[in-house]
Design a protein around this motif. Structure first.
Motif, mmCIF file in Angstrom:
data_model
loop_
_atom_site.group_PDB
_atom_site.id
_atom_site.type_symbol
_atom_site.label_atom_id
_atom_site.label_comp_id
_atom_site.label_asym_id
_atom_site.label_seq_id
_atom_site.Cartn_x
_atom_site.Cartn_y
_atom_site.Cartn_z
ATOM 1 N N LEU A 10 22.056 28.330 24.257
ATOM 2 C CA LEU A 10 21.236 29.308 24.937
ATOM 3 C C LEU A 10 20.549 30.295 24.010
ATOM 4 O O LEU A 10 20.964 30.505 22.909
ATOM 5 N N GLY A 11 19.488 31.009 24.508
ATOM 6 C CA GLY A 11 18.793 32.029 23.734
ATOM 7 C C GLY A 11 17.483 32.467 24.385
ATOM 8 O O GLY A 11 17.149 31.989 25.430
ATOM 9 N N LEU A 12 16.598 33.384 23.768
ATOM 10 C CA LEU A 12 15.315 33.808 24.365
ATOM 11 C C LEU A 12 14.327 34.413 23.377
ATOM 12 O O LEU A 12 14.723 35.066 22.466
ATOM 13 N N LEU A 13 13.019 34.191 23.586
ATOM 14 C CA LEU A 13 11.961 34.710 22.717
ATOM 15 C C LEU A 13 10.884 35.400 23.541
ATOM 16 O O LEU A 13 10.585 34.976 24.624
ATOM 17 N N THR A 702 14.822 21.471 24.849
ATOM 18 C CA THR A 702 16.276 21.436 25.057
ATOM 19 C C THR A 702 17.011 22.529 24.297
ATOM 20 O O THR A 702 18.228 22.493 24.188
ATOM 21 N N GLY A 703 16.306 23.511 23.763
ATOM 22 C CA GLY A 703 16.921 24.466 22.851
ATOM 23 C C GLY A 703 17.500 25.705 23.499
ATOM 24 O O GLY A 703 17.536 25.838 24.724
ATOM 25 N N PRO A 704 17.942 26.653 22.660
ATOM 26 C CA PRO A 704 18.648 27.838 23.153
ATOM 27 C C PRO A 704 17.755 28.817 23.897
ATOM 28 O O PRO A 704 18.232 29.659 24.637
ATOM 29 N N TYR A 705 16.449 28.740 23.708
ATOM 30 C CA TYR A 705 15.518 29.628 24.403
ATOM 31 C C TYR A 705 14.427 28.807 25.074
ATOM 32 O O TYR A 705 14.081 27.729 24.607
ATOM 33 N N TYR A 706 13.889 29.336 26.166
ATOM 34 C CA TYR A 706 12.752 28.669 26.794
ATOM 35 C C TYR A 706 11.567 29.616 26.827
ATOM 36 O O TYR A 706 11.713 30.843 26.809
ATOM 37 N N LEU A 707 10.380 29.060 26.842
ATOM 38 C CA LEU A 707 9.147 29.825 26.851
ATOM 39 C C LEU A 707 8.894 30.343 28.258
ATOM 40 O O LEU A 707 8.665 29.577 29.179
ATOM 41 N N ALA A 708 8.956 31.661 28.391
ATOM 42 C CA ALA A 708 8.792 32.258 29.714
ATOM 43 C C ALA A 708 7.418 32.862 29.918
ATOM 44 O O ALA A 708 7.036 33.121 31.027
#
Length: 708
Positions: A10-13, A702-708
């Protein structure tokens, strides 16, 4: 912006106009900005657009969000001290070190990258216009026209290293042939009179004449369109002005076009080189990590077989001997270290005679950040080009929060997984949304398992290979036989793989094994579980684009495909539960961990990950003549360069998605139909549709962050 999703990682940008949210793997940003508002979480398998509840246990990314913005290098330190940003990931040049120290902020130091002058080698379609740099001898002469030591001292404060070859001057391959390299450095040392002598001899031979001290062709002045970058760390502007002055002393008229990356890219990357929109460019490159083996550099940076997918490489008419040596090195067509060294010593002088790129400096760069930020950086590439940062970047002693990242630019080129943006700042955002089978060690350049579990590597007896870690098992065999039923090629008409047949052997065999629960814990951001079908689609796409019979044929993909095919022997899925894949190849490295990468069939296409259903959607748009993955084909066909995150592509892709969903289409059904059911196809298309409606883009990774 990136947001933390928390699937299995999981994660976020976040960026000024883009957000990445934490979810399961790394992500990237482009200049097509996504909405700055918060977006709903990706859809679940049931295709609902409702946000996914955030688990109480965090996995993967430490942050809730990462917000990205474009920040000029000259204001980076000031913005950090003012609290406007937390970190500036684009490395600052060595002339800024004292400013960083005086500000009292922390910083990461790395080799960081290298600068050069890149030439357009094409003969222009308009025969009334002469391109001097279509002449290899003139490109070679430009080495003598540049005083690299002067540039290092005056522009970089002496903190960089003069660079003459494609090899990084601090790393192993350079030191391994240092006698040859130093001899070439002496031969091509600054000698303006030598450069002028070549220009004065070659220009008249090309039909030019010197009129009042300036070169002319067909009675008109020869004006060199010089794309000079005025962004980044600011040093390329100074290099461009310096070299422009040198060119004018040689009799050329220079049109100094000062542009930032997103303004220059549509010209030097996006245009057909034969159109003559540019003659030279202040190029900059960043290694993808601490490179233990740079043998692919000649192919990547000079030859038509370059994997970069940029049209200008296809126009370079390189010496056949150089092509042979460069491709042989890239493809591991040697059996001993002595043979490898001999190929390098053959290619090095030929690369300087070719001089599609005239190298200038290897940099030491510095990425400043608030001292309450923790991040792992790569010794060979710094922060932005490294793979690991999205997984551990955080605030000290804190879980969650929003990290504000500043970088040089964003959205320079469209994002698509097969032929999209190759810019390091876009890639940094993208990496936060990706995961993958393997991860590069930022301190050694070796690979470790990320999603994979283990690898067994068998090499032909006598090959100089060692293993350094316990996740790879190294074996030897006198003969490595390829199974007759393994897939060695692709029939684009029948849409089936071609078996290897009897009697085929290889130098290396890689058996990659994935965990028993792999398919349960690994999800795309649209909520779909990863499946064998995603891996098979990756295998198909390795071949299909380069086949003239294919509906998505792209001539630009052929040279790099042929180079790859010269060492690839076959692949075989030996088990689907757990997933086990065998790969047979003649390509090898001295480290078994690097050989293992040849057996990595993760659905990562070079410029991003993609599920089979996302590829099916983009393929359908390309087959319909609406879009093209690569900029060369897009330009030739006057269609949209495929963009998963913005622009006119979105409506075109969405329309194709609706058509595929209506029929629960299984693409390449003769092959993929063995691994995908109609029910799965229907669910997957519904998931991607819901994801698009919730987030406004198709960048499902499939990574720790998704593009929101």
């Amino acid at each position: 912006m990136l947001r933390n999703r928390m699937f299995a990682l999981l994660g976020l940008l976040v960026i000024a106009s883009m957000v990445l949210a934490a979810c399961g793997a790394p992500a990237a940003t482009t200049e097509e900005a996504a909405p700055a508002t918060e977006a709903a979480a990706p859809a679940t398998e049931a295709a609902t657009a409702e946000p996914t509840p955030v688990p109480t246990t965090r996995h993967g990314g430490w942050l809730d969000e990462i917000a990205y913005s474009s920040v000029t290098a000259d204001s980076a330190v000031t913005q950090i001290t003012a609290g406007a940003i937390d970190i500036y990931t684009r490395g600052l040049a060595s002339d800024r070190v004292q400013e960083i120290k005086d500000a009292g902020v922390c910083y990461a130091q790395s080799y960081g990258g290298y600068y050069d002058i890149l030439f357009n080698p094409a003969v222009f379609t308009d025969t009334a216009k002469l391109n001097p740099f279509s002449n290899q001898k003139l490109r070679e002469a430009m080495n003598w026209a540049i005083d690299r030591n002067y540039i290092n001292q005056e522009i970089y404060g002496g903190g960089s290293l003069a660079k003459y070859t494609v090899f990084t001057t601090q790393l192993v391959d350079y030191t391994g042939v240092i006698e040859t390299a130093r001899g070439l450095e002496s031969y091509y040392a600054y000698n303006f009179d030598q450069a002028k002598a070549v220009v004065d001899a070659e220009m008249p031979a090309m039909g030019a004449e010197l009129v009042d001290g300036k070169w002319a062709f067909n009675g008109e002045p020869i004006v060199l369109a010089f794309l000079i970058r005025n962004d980044g760390d600011g040093t390329r502007l100074k290099i461009g002005d310096y070299f422009s002055d040198q060119l004018e002393k040689l009799g050329f008229t220079v049109d100094r076009q000062y542009r930032k990356s997103s303004e220059a890219s549509p010209i030097w990357i996006g245009s057909d080189p034969k159109e003559g929109q540019w003659n030279l460019y202040t190029a900059g490159w960043v290694s993808s990590g601490l490179t233990r083996d740079e043998k692919t550099g000649f192919q990547d940076m000079y030859l038509p077989s370059s994997s970069q997918g940029i049209p200008l490489f296809l126009e370079n008419a390189s010496d056949p001997a150089f092509v042979e040596a460069g491709d042989a090195l890239a493809n591991g067509a040697f059996s001993t270290l002595e043979e490898r060294r001999a190929l390098i010593e053959k290619a090095l002088p030929l690369s300087l005679k070719d001089s599609l790129q005239v190298w200038i400096v290897d940099q030491q760069v510095y990425s400043p950040f608030q001292c309450n930020v923790e991040a792992t950086y790569d010794l060979g590439s710094g922060l932005e080009a490294a793979q690991m940062p999205p997984y551990n970047i955080r605030f000290k002693d804190q879980e969650g929060g929003q990290l504000k990242v500043g970088t040089n630019d964003l959205f320079t080129d469209p994002w698509n997984p097969i032929g999209g943006s190759n810019w390091v700042w876009d890639g940094f955002v993208q990496k936060a949304t990706w995961s993958g089978s393997l991860m590069a060690d930022p301190y050694t350049g070796l690979y470790w398992p990320l999603r994979a579990e283990s690898a067994d590597v068998t090499v032909q007896t006598g090959l100089p290979v060692i293993t350094n870690t316990d996740w790879v098992t190294l074996n030897t065999a006198d003969t490595i036989e390829v199974p007759a039923d393994a897939w060695s090629d692709w029939d684009a008409t029948a849409q089936t793989f071609v078996p290897a047949g009897e009697g085929v052997t290889a130098k290396a065999k890689i058996v990659m094994t994935y965990p028993a629960d792999f398919f349960e814990v690994t999800k795309w951001h649209d909520g779909s579980n990863i499946s064998v079908g995603d891996f098979v689609m990756r295998m198909i796409m390795t071949f299909d684009q380069a086949k003239p019979e294919s509906a998505i044929y792209d001539e630009d993909s052929v040279p790099s495909y042929e180079a790859y095919k010269s060492t690839f022997k076959a692949v075989k899925i030996v088990s689907t539960d757990p997933l086990v894949i065998e790969t047979y190849t003649d390509r090898f490295y001295s480290d078994a961990e690097l050989i293992a990468t040849a057996g990595d069939w993760w659905p990562q296409y070079g410029f991003g990950e993609a599920s089979w259903h996302a590829i099916a959607m983009a393929n359908a748009a390309e087959a319909a003549g609406e879009t093209a993955y690569g900029t060369g084909k897009a330009d030739r066909n006057a269609v949209e360069w495929t963009n998963f995150i913005g622009g006119p592509s979105l409506d075109l892709l969405n329309g194709q998605l609706d058509t595929l969903a209506a029929a629960s289409t299984i693409p390449y059904s003769a092959t993929l139909g063995q691994y995908v059911t109609a029910d799965e196809a229907a669910a997957r298309y519904a998931n991607l549709k819901a994801f698009f409606e919730a987030n406004g883009h198709f960048w499902s990774q499939t990574g720790p962050y998704y593009l929101a």
